[in-house]
Scaffold this motif. Structure first.
Motif, mmCIF file in Angstrom:
data_model
loop_
_atom_site.group_PDB
_atom_site.id
_atom_site.type_symbol
_atom_site.label_atom_id
_atom_site.label_comp_id
_atom_site.label_asym_id
_atom_site.label_seq_id
_atom_site.Cartn_x
_atom_site.Cartn_y
_atom_site.Cartn_z
ATOM 1 N N MET A 1 0.841 -1.201 -0.105
ATOM 2 C CA MET A 1 -0.023 -0.083 -0.102
ATOM 3 C C MET A 1 0.527 1.194 0.130
ATOM 4 N N SER A 2 0.605 1.865 -0.842
ATOM 5 C CA SER A 2 1.109 3.311 -0.571
ATOM 6 C C SER A 2 1.545 4.148 0.920
ATOM 7 N N ARG A 3 1.924 5.094 0.678
ATOM 8 C CA ARG A 3 2.010 5.461 2.517
ATOM 9 C C ARG A 3 0.121 6.414 2.622
ATOM 10 N N ALA A 4 0.312 6.695 3.979
ATOM 11 C CA ALA A 4 -1.492 7.199 4.094
ATOM 12 C C ALA A 4 -1.324 8.418 3.720
ATOM 13 N N ALA A 5 -2.570 9.226 3.307
ATOM 14 C CA ALA A 5 -2.784 10.827 2.726
ATOM 15 C C ALA A 5 -3.276 10.900 4.443
ATOM 16 N N THR A 6 -2.331 12.173 4.404
ATOM 17 C CA THR A 6 -2.998 13.027 5.392
ATOM 18 C C THR A 6 -3.738 14.410 5.244
ATOM 19 N N SER A 7 -3.401 15.309 4.209
ATOM 20 C CA SER A 7 -4.592 16.101 3.910
ATOM 21 C C SER A 7 -5.005 16.400 2.639
ATOM 22 N N GLU A 8 -4.393 16.065 1.736
ATOM 23 C CA GLU A 8 -4.368 15.691 0.263
ATOM 24 C C GLU A 8 -6.352 14.801 0.481
ATOM 25 N N PHE A 9 -6.978 16.100 -0.518
ATOM 26 C CA PHE A 9 -8.321 15.738 -0.713
ATOM 27 C C PHE A 9 -8.838 14.665 -1.211
ATOM 28 N N TRP A 10 -7.417 13.435 -1.514
ATOM 29 C CA TRP A 10 -8.394 12.646 -1.652
ATOM 30 C C TRP A 10 -8.200 10.956 -1.500
ATOM 31 N N LYS A 11 -8.165 11.911 0.108
ATOM 32 C CA LYS A 11 -7.975 10.653 1.324
ATOM 33 C C LYS A 11 -8.967 9.679 1.853
ATOM 34 N N ASP A 12 -10.075 10.495 1.390
ATOM 35 C CA ASP A 12 -11.100 9.621 1.572
ATOM 36 C C ASP A 12 -11.454 8.324 1.439
ATOM 37 N N ILE A 13 -11.131 8.563 -0.421
ATOM 38 C CA ILE A 13 -11.215 7.922 -1.822
ATOM 39 C C ILE A 13 -10.949 6.742 -1.591
ATOM 40 N N PRO A 14 -11.723 4.878 -1.539
ATOM 41 C CA PRO A 14 -11.406 3.929 -0.720
ATOM 42 C C PRO A 14 -10.781 3.131 -2.094
ATOM 43 N N PRO A 15 -9.774 2.460 -2.513
ATOM 44 C CA PRO A 15 -9.300 1.583 -3.722
ATOM 45 C C PRO A 15 -9.952 0.404 -4.659
ATOM 46 N N ILE A 16 -9.532 0.610 -5.742
ATOM 47 C CA ILE A 16 -10.526 -0.110 -5.670
ATOM 48 C C ILE A 16 -10.313 -2.182 -5.422
ATOM 49 N N ALA A 17 -11.441 -2.894 -5.402
ATOM 50 C CA ALA A 17 -11.714 -4.151 -4.769
ATOM 51 C C ALA A 17 -10.344 -4.396 -5.505
#
Length: 177
Positions: A1-17
């Protein structure tokens, strides 16, 4: 997994399954692709070395980092298929052209172009990312074909080198896609 987002606008978008389709191969991820660890570069000529990044034996293609520690030369050749190049550092060009590529420069080589690749001695190693399609056709001083170098030659040279330096010949198999 890539590093965790903190303040990026897309931080709550889940990855595709479903990332990969049936029978799709995983991506190739190589950290520090243009490494200074010379074990990863095999000699393409006495003064120019190649680090394989991706290889397609079926399509006769490869991507690599070409490196010349000082002044370098890849003998005269032409490509019957297209080639892409992006300069990471240093300077290089072709004796047959009036430009010199530096860091950040992109070059598209049209199919059928013949040239002599030279790297300049600039105090830092020249490093170029190439995507090569098809073989290199070696040329003599008159531009006549004297041999070829295709993906199978490339694989054999890389395997022999990796075996010799202790990385292991099988390392190259992980780059096939």
């Amino acid at each position: 997994m890539s590093r965790a987002a903190t303040s990026e606008f897309w931080k709550d978008i889940p990855p595709i399954a479903r990332v990969f389709r049936t029978d799709a191969m995983p991506e190739t991820y190589i950290p520090d692709a243009a490494t200074d660890d010379e074990r990863y570069y095999f000699p393409l000529s006495p003064t120019v070395f190649s680090r394989p990044l991706w290889i397609s034996p079926q399509r006769n293609m490869w991507a690599d980092i070409l490196m010349a520690k000082e002044a370098g030369l890849v003998n005269r050749h032409y490509h019957p298929h297209q080639v892409f190049a992006y300069t990471i550092q240093g300077q290089w060009g072709y004796l047959e052209h009036d430009w010199t590529a530096s860091a950040g420069d992109f070059v598209y080589e049209s199919p059928g172009e013949g040239h002599t690749l030279v790297a300049y001695d600039t105090g830092v190693p020249t490093k170029i990312m190439f995507i090569v399609t098809g073989p290199l056709i070696w040329l003599d001083e008159n531009g006549e074909s004297v041999g070829h170098y295709d993906v199978h030659d490339y694989i054999a040279d890389a395997r022999a080198h990796y075996d010799r330096v202790g990385i292991g010949a099988q390392y190259i198999d992980g780059l096939f896609r």
